[in-house]
Design a protein around this motif. Structure first.
Motif, PDB file in Angstrom:
ATOM      1  N   MET A 277       9.064  -9.805 -37.421  1.00 14.71           N
ATOM      2  CA  MET A 277       9.029  -9.588 -38.859  1.00 14.71           C
ATOM      3  C   MET A 277       9.158  -8.106 -39.202  1.00 14.71           C
ATOM      4  SD  MET A 277       6.123 -10.782 -41.611  1.00 14.71           S
ATOM      5  CE  MET A 277       4.995  -9.386 -41.384  1.00 14.71           C
ATOM      6  N   ASP A 278       8.429  -7.257 -38.475  1.00 14.11           N
ATOM      7  CA  ASP A 278       8.496  -5.817 -38.731  1.00 14.11           C
ATOM      8  C   ASP A 278       9.905  -5.271 -38.496  1.00 14.11           C
ATOM      9  OD1 ASP A 278       5.856  -5.840 -39.407  1.00 14.11           O
ATOM     10  OD2 ASP A 278       5.136  -4.902 -37.569  1.00 14.11           O
ATOM     11  N   ASP A 279      10.545  -5.725 -37.428  1.00 12.22           N
ATOM     12  CA  ASP A 279      11.925  -5.312 -37.157  1.00 12.22           C
ATOM     13  C   ASP A 279      12.842  -5.681 -38.320  1.00 12.22           C
ATOM     14  OD1 ASP A 279      11.543  -4.128 -34.694  1.00 12.22           O
ATOM     15  OD2 ASP A 279      11.923  -5.960 -33.558  1.00 12.22           O
ATOM     16  N   ALA A 280      12.692  -6.906 -38.809  1.00 10.10           N
ATOM     17  CA  ALA A 280      13.548  -7.382 -39.897  1.00 10.10           C
ATOM     18  C   ALA A 280      13.280  -6.613 -41.190  1.00 10.10           C
ATOM     19  CB  ALA A 280      13.319  -8.871 -40.121  1.00 10.10           C
ATOM     20  N   ILE A 281      12.006  -6.274 -41.452  1.00  6.88           N
ATOM     21  CA  ILE A 281      11.659  -5.509 -42.653  1.00  6.88           C
ATOM     22  C   ILE A 281      12.335  -4.146 -42.626  1.00  6.88           C
ATOM     23  CG2 ILE A 281       9.771  -4.274 -43.795  1.00  6.88           C
ATOM     24  CD1 ILE A 281       7.966  -6.662 -43.083  1.00  6.88           C
ATOM     25  N   ILE A 282      12.225  -3.458 -41.503  1.00  7.82           N
ATOM     26  CA  ILE A 282      12.793  -2.108 -41.410  1.00  7.82           C
ATOM     27  C   ILE A 282      14.317  -2.150 -41.510  1.00  7.82           C
ATOM     28  CG2 ILE A 282      12.958  -0.044 -39.983  1.00  7.82           C
ATOM     29  CD1 ILE A 282      10.198  -0.609 -41.220  1.00  7.82           C
ATOM     30  N   LYS A 283      14.934  -3.139 -40.892  1.00  2.00           N
ATOM     31  CA  LYS A 283      16.395  -3.269 -40.985  1.00  2.00           C
ATOM     32  C   LYS A 283      16.827  -3.490 -42.440  1.00  2.00           C
ATOM     33  CE  LYS A 283      17.118  -4.975 -36.290  1.00  2.00           C
ATOM     34  NZ  LYS A 283      17.385  -6.166 -35.431  1.00  2.00           N
ATOM     35  N   ARG A 284      16.099  -4.327 -43.157  1.00  5.85           N
ATOM     36  CA  ARG A 284      16.430  -4.575 -44.561  1.00  5.85           C
ATOM     37  C   ARG A 284      16.196  -3.347 -45.416  1.00  5.85           C
ATOM     38  NH1 ARG A 284      15.417 -10.663 -46.801  1.00  5.85           N
ATOM     39  NH2 ARG A 284      16.286 -11.785 -45.016  1.00  5.85           N
TER      40      ARG A 284
END
Length: 354
Positions: A277-284
């Motif tokens: 989830m954290d990876d996806a948040i930062i990418k977005r």
């Protein structure tokens, strides 16, 4: 101009390690009390692939959340090299109070902040101690409140703590129980005149129309247990989608207010809830600026420490500042972002120049 500057950080990481293999004998159940078709080996492997968690830390039976907070607070005070009698505020972020081992009952009388002030042996009656309940973003919100006191001229020195013993409020029949851990982190914020460092901007949001019960207290999945006893529960998929849709926007709102270009951001300290989830948040977040994701922008501690709620961000910050996470450092002048999401549902972010 006056700035609210972090002059010291501290953390306390409990000594008891529990790795994933120690859950192999657990009886994980569905919400209706039925057993999973998958074996625990498969459940745990899938859990690790999503969350990134390999092990977590639990507090010793003799220590409560306020004790962990006291240890972290002492470290932060020593790091800041201040006299605790000079503190104007002690702000303690938690969600479940002190919970003794084996007893799912919160104890918040007196407040945990008052307990820490007592343990620190502070005599100054003008040192105001209070608790804040704000879900996982509680510590960051405490920092925002401390900055407000400092900017308003009400305070010159504040201690902000985040501490939790989540291992004592989990349902062992719920596979989500593997996420949670114990720990504490703290920082000292001080008034600094004509300083280039400090909090540049922040943002806080609360979503309650449809999201308020994404995290809640509920019964054990084992229907044979006392249904008057409640445990921390979550709607994981809904939280995941909520975080991906809203946290990047809140971070952008805070960064845009600071007038800092995203290219200047060196590190993002985000709540350690779920690695995927954290990876996806930062990418977005970077996608909102049409920028590629830089390497090593996001330090992580979840692999070894799990999710300790309000303690994750201050603990992670302390570990990086003290050089205890490989290939991660913050240098003087660096722009960093602190961000979190959690029960409420609440989101916040701080843009800070170190």
């Amino acid at each position: 101009m006056a700035s609210a500057v972090i002059t010291g950080t501290g953390s306390y990481i409990p000594s008891i390690k529990k790795d994933n293999s120690q859950f192999l004998e657990n009886s994980f159940l569905n919400t209706d009390g039925t057993s999973f078709e998958s074996t625990n080996t498969i459940i745990i492997e899938k859990f690790k692939s999503i969350t990134g968690i390999e092990e977590r830390r639990y507090a010793k039976t003799a220590y409560n959340s306020s004790d962990l907070a006291f240890f972290a607070a002492k470290n932060a005070i020593n790091d800041a090299n201040i006299n605790p009698e000079d503190l104007d505020y002690i702000i303690f972020a938690h969600n479940f109070g002190d919970v003794k081992e084996g007893a799912i009952q919160s104890d918040i009388l007196p407040s945990l902040a008052s307990r820490v002030k007592h343990l620190l042996q502070i005599e100054n009656p003008n040192c105001v101690a209070y608790d804040i309940l704000f879900g996982c973003p509680g510590w960051i919100e405490g920092v925002i409140q401390a900055q407000a006191f400092i900017k308003a001229g009400i305070a010159k020195k504040c201690l902000v703590i985040g501490s939790e013993t989540l291992s004592r409020v989990v349902d062992k029949f719920d596979r989500d129980s593997m996420i949670y851990s114990d720990g504490a982190g703290a920082c000292v914020l001080e008034l600094k005149e004509n300083s280039n460092s400090g909090i540049l901007s922040h943002a806080t949001q609360t979503f309650t129309k449809d999201e308020v019960y994404f995290l809640f207290f509920g019964n054990s999945f084992n229907k044979g247990l006392d249904q008057n006893v409640r445990y921390i529960k979550m709607q994981g998929r809904k939280i995941y989608e909520f975080a991906l849709n809203n946290v990047p926007k809140a971070m952008k709102f805070a960064l845009d207010k600071s007038k800092i270009d995203i290219s200047e951001v060196k590190k993002i300290f985000i709540h350690q809830a779920n690695e995927k989830m954290d990876d996806a948040i930062i990418k977005r977040f970077y996608r909102l600026y049409k920028k590629p994701l830089p390497n090593d922008i996001m330090p992580m501690s979840i692999h070894k420490l799990g999710n300790s709620s309000v303690a994750t961000v201050p603990t992670l910050l302390d570990l990086v500042l003290k050089g205890n996470i490989e290939n991660q450092e913050v240098k003087e002048g660096d722009i960093i972002i602190l961000a979190s999401v959690g029960a409420g549902m609440n989101i916040n972010a701080i843009v800070y120049r170190y």
